[in-house]
Write an enzyme that holds these catalytic residues in place. Structure first.
Site, PDB file in Angstrom:
ATOM      1  N   LYS A  81      43.877  30.761  41.281  1.00  0.00           N
ATOM      2  CA  LYS A  81      45.011  31.080  42.171  1.00  0.00           C
ATOM      3  C   LYS A  81      44.716  30.947  43.663  1.00  0.00           C
ATOM      4  O   LYS A  81      45.624  30.699  44.441  1.00  0.00           O
ATOM      5  CB  LYS A  81      45.517  32.497  41.867  1.00  0.00           C
ATOM      6  N   ASP A 117      53.989  36.011  41.433  1.00  0.00           N
ATOM      7  CA  ASP A 117      53.417  37.297  40.997  1.00  0.00           C
ATOM      8  C   ASP A 117      53.886  38.429  41.919  1.00  0.00           C
ATOM      9  O   ASP A 117      54.138  39.549  41.456  1.00  0.00           O
ATOM     10  CB  ASP A 117      51.882  37.272  41.039  1.00  0.00           C
TER      11      ASP A 117
HETATM   12  P1  NAP Z   1      40.686  36.416  39.515  1.00  0.00           P
HETATM   13  O1  NAP Z   1      41.206  35.822  40.766  1.00  0.00           O
HETATM   14  O2  NAP Z   1      39.568  35.736  38.808  1.00  0.00           O
HETATM   15  O3  NAP Z   1      40.239  37.937  39.864  1.00  0.00           O
HETATM   16  C1  NAP Z   1      39.552  38.734  38.927  1.00  0.00           C
HETATM   17  C2  NAP Z   1      39.455  40.160  39.453  1.00  0.00           C
HETATM   18  O4  NAP Z   1      38.851  40.981  38.450  1.00  0.00           O
HETATM   19  C3  NAP Z   1      38.565  40.291  40.702  1.00  0.00           C
HETATM   20  O5  NAP Z   1      39.040  41.348  41.494  1.00  0.00           O
HETATM   21  C4  NAP Z   1      37.199  40.638  40.081  1.00  0.00           C
HETATM   22  O6  NAP Z   1      36.347  41.334  40.961  1.00  0.00           O
HETATM   23  C5  NAP Z   1      37.652  41.576  38.982  1.00  0.00           C
HETATM   24  N1  NAP Z   1      36.658  41.708  37.933  1.00  0.00           N
HETATM   25  C6  NAP Z   1      36.273  40.784  37.030  1.00  0.00           C
HETATM   26  N2  NAP Z   1      35.323  41.302  36.206  1.00  0.00           N
HETATM   27  C7  NAP Z   1      35.108  42.580  36.625  1.00  0.00           C
HETATM   28  C8  NAP Z   1      34.244  43.624  36.193  1.00  0.00           C
HETATM   29  N3  NAP Z   1      33.442  43.469  35.146  1.00  0.00           N
HETATM   30  N4  NAP Z   1      34.315  44.806  36.828  1.00  0.00           N
HETATM   31  C9  NAP Z   1      35.146  44.995  37.881  1.00  0.00           C
HETATM   32  N5  NAP Z   1      35.985  44.034  38.356  1.00  0.00           N
HETATM   33  C10 NAP Z   1      35.956  42.836  37.731  1.00  0.00           C
HETATM   34  O7  NAP Z   1      41.838  36.588  38.421  1.00  0.00           O
HETATM   35  P2  NAP Z   1      43.407  36.860  38.621  1.00  0.00           P
HETATM   36  O8  NAP Z   1      44.145  35.610  38.394  1.00  0.00           O
HETATM   37  O9  NAP Z   1      43.617  37.622  39.867  1.00  0.00           O
HETATM   38  O10 NAP Z   1      43.695  37.812  37.346  1.00  0.00           O
HETATM   39  C11 NAP Z   1      43.177  39.119  37.297  1.00  0.00           C
HETATM   40  C12 NAP Z   1      43.829  39.911  36.162  1.00  0.00           C
HETATM   41  O11 NAP Z   1      45.232  40.039  36.386  1.00  0.00           O
HETATM   42  C13 NAP Z   1      43.671  39.259  34.798  1.00  0.00           C
HETATM   43  O12 NAP Z   1      43.397  40.252  33.849  1.00  0.00           O
HETATM   44  C14 NAP Z   1      45.042  38.666  34.516  1.00  0.00           C
HETATM   45  O13 NAP Z   1      45.344  38.652  33.131  1.00  0.00           O
HETATM   46  C15 NAP Z   1      45.941  39.657  35.230  1.00  0.00           C
HETATM   47  N6  NAP Z   1      47.221  39.032  35.614  1.00  0.00           N
HETATM   48  C16 NAP Z   1      48.303  39.250  34.824  1.00  0.00           C
HETATM   49  C17 NAP Z   1      49.522  38.686  35.170  1.00  0.00           C
HETATM   50  C18 NAP Z   1      50.698  38.938  34.311  1.00  0.00           C
HETATM   51  O14 NAP Z   1      51.622  38.136  34.371  1.00  0.00           O
HETATM   52  N7  NAP Z   1      50.736  40.007  33.570  1.00  0.00           N
HETATM   53  C19 NAP Z   1      49.648  37.904  36.315  1.00  0.00           C
HETATM   54  C20 NAP Z   1      48.524  37.701  37.093  1.00  0.00           C
HETATM   55  C21 NAP Z   1      47.304  38.258  36.729  1.00  0.00           C
HETATM   56  P3  NAP Z   1      35.285  40.514  41.896  1.00  0.00           P
HETATM   57  O15 NAP Z   1      36.075  40.121  43.115  1.00  0.00           O
HETATM   58  O16 NAP Z   1      34.230  41.491  42.158  1.00  0.00           O
HETATM   59  O17 NAP Z   1      34.826  39.332  41.107  1.00  0.00           O
END
Ligand code: NAP
Length: 292
Positions: A81, A117
């Protein structure tokens, strides 16, 4: 249609009706094809939507290939993203402010991007809890990710009363917090336990809870009956955070409503007209029921 296509498939694209896709890594769990295809079918449009497994190092090549393969639009999920931004010709001002793009259109030789989003979370929170983001004291977990960054910014645009940001890698949210006039708290038991007493709405935008066996990012004993807990994760019937919220007597919801509303807004962006929300909701529910 395959469950998941890859960059190799895209290099030699032979699927004439697949014109929309979700790009991610992982992507196999995505419900997006089911909900978009329900609406495309309902509107009697010939185009269909599929999953493309694209890893981080493959994004630039994929974005170059997609319009040549006849794609009209794609959604982006983990981890693309923010990485998509330099690959776009045009981004609207609101999405640029949100700092992440989840929807891309290929039109007249141009690649444009928007973020659904942010507006999607406003609709989702209202649908789940009957409240507006404005006036709430909000904590965003995982505020440094693509979704978290956009959600945190949207909360501030909506006029939340207080905004607390938490991210495993704290460095990633320092500048965001300065721009949003938000407070950063460390991802430690003590800081979370202390701060949660002053919070109305918790939004988990971290990916903690996606993998089976993941713990809840917050402990039940830190939560109380007055908390509204929204987990953007929608894998499984109840996420670990929802289980903790239920044990504490708090109201909770998973990310299906965000998925639905960001999807409606994305399809409207591509088609340039309103789409029937209830048809998309039914497509999503049927997919979830088949999986469980
Ligand atoms: P992303 O850009 O890869 O961000 C991942 C996030 O999760 C970062 O803040 C990362 O922290 C954190 N993270 C990953 N592993 C972790 C751990 N073990 N402990 C603590 N923090 C951790 O991904 P994204 O696109 O933003 O998506 C993030 C989440 O939102 C996903 O679960 C996704 O399914 C959900 N989401 C859902 C929708 C929906 O339509 N329902 C829409 C968008 C996103 P760091 O910065 O430290 O790596």
């Amino acid at each position: 249609m395959k469950d998941v296509y890859t960059l190799d498939d895209l290099r030699d694209w032979r699927e004439s009706n697949l014109r929309y896709a979700v790009l991610g890594d992982p992507v196999a769990h995505s419900a997006s094809p089911a909900m978009h295809n329900a609406v495309l079918e309902h509107l009697a449009l010939p185009e269909r939507y599929c999953r493309l497994h694209i890893s981080p190092g493959q994004l630039a090549e994929a974005i170059g290939l997609l319009p040549r393969a006849g794609f009209l639009g794609v959604n982006l999920t983990i981890p693309h993203k923010t990485q998509i931004l330099p690959l776009l010709d045009q981004v609207d001002a609101h999405s640029r402010r949100l700092g992440a793009i989840n929807t891309v259109a290929f039109c007249d030789g141009k690649i444009t991007g928007t973020n659904t989003d942010g507006p999607g979370i406003v609709r989702a929170i209202h649908e789940e809890f009957g409240v507006a983001l404005g006036g709430l004291r909000i904590l965003v977990l995982g505020a440094g990710g693509g979704a978290g960054r956009a959600i945190a910014t949207q909360c501030q645009i909506e006029g939340c009363a207080a905004l607390l940001l938490v991210n495993r890698t704290e460095q990633k949210i320092l500048e965001l917090a300065r721009n949003l006039d938000a407070t950063v708290i460390p991802w430690t038991d003590k800081a979370l336990a202390d701060q949660l007493a002053n919070i109305d709405l918790i939004i988990n935008a971290s990916s903690v809870g996606m993998k089976s066996g993941d713990p809840s990012p917050l402990r039940a004993e830190w939560l109380g009956k007055s908390h509204l807990v929204y987990d953007t994760i929608y894998v499984g019937r109840q996420t670990p955070l929802q289980t903790a919220a239920t044990n504490a007597g708090a109201s909770s919801a998973n990310g299906l409503s965000l998925l639905l509303h960001q999807g409606v807004l994305a399809l409207e962006y591509w088609l340039g007209r309103p789409v029937p929300v209830e048809v998309m909701r039914l497509g999503l529910e049927q997919f979830i029921n088949r999986k469980s």
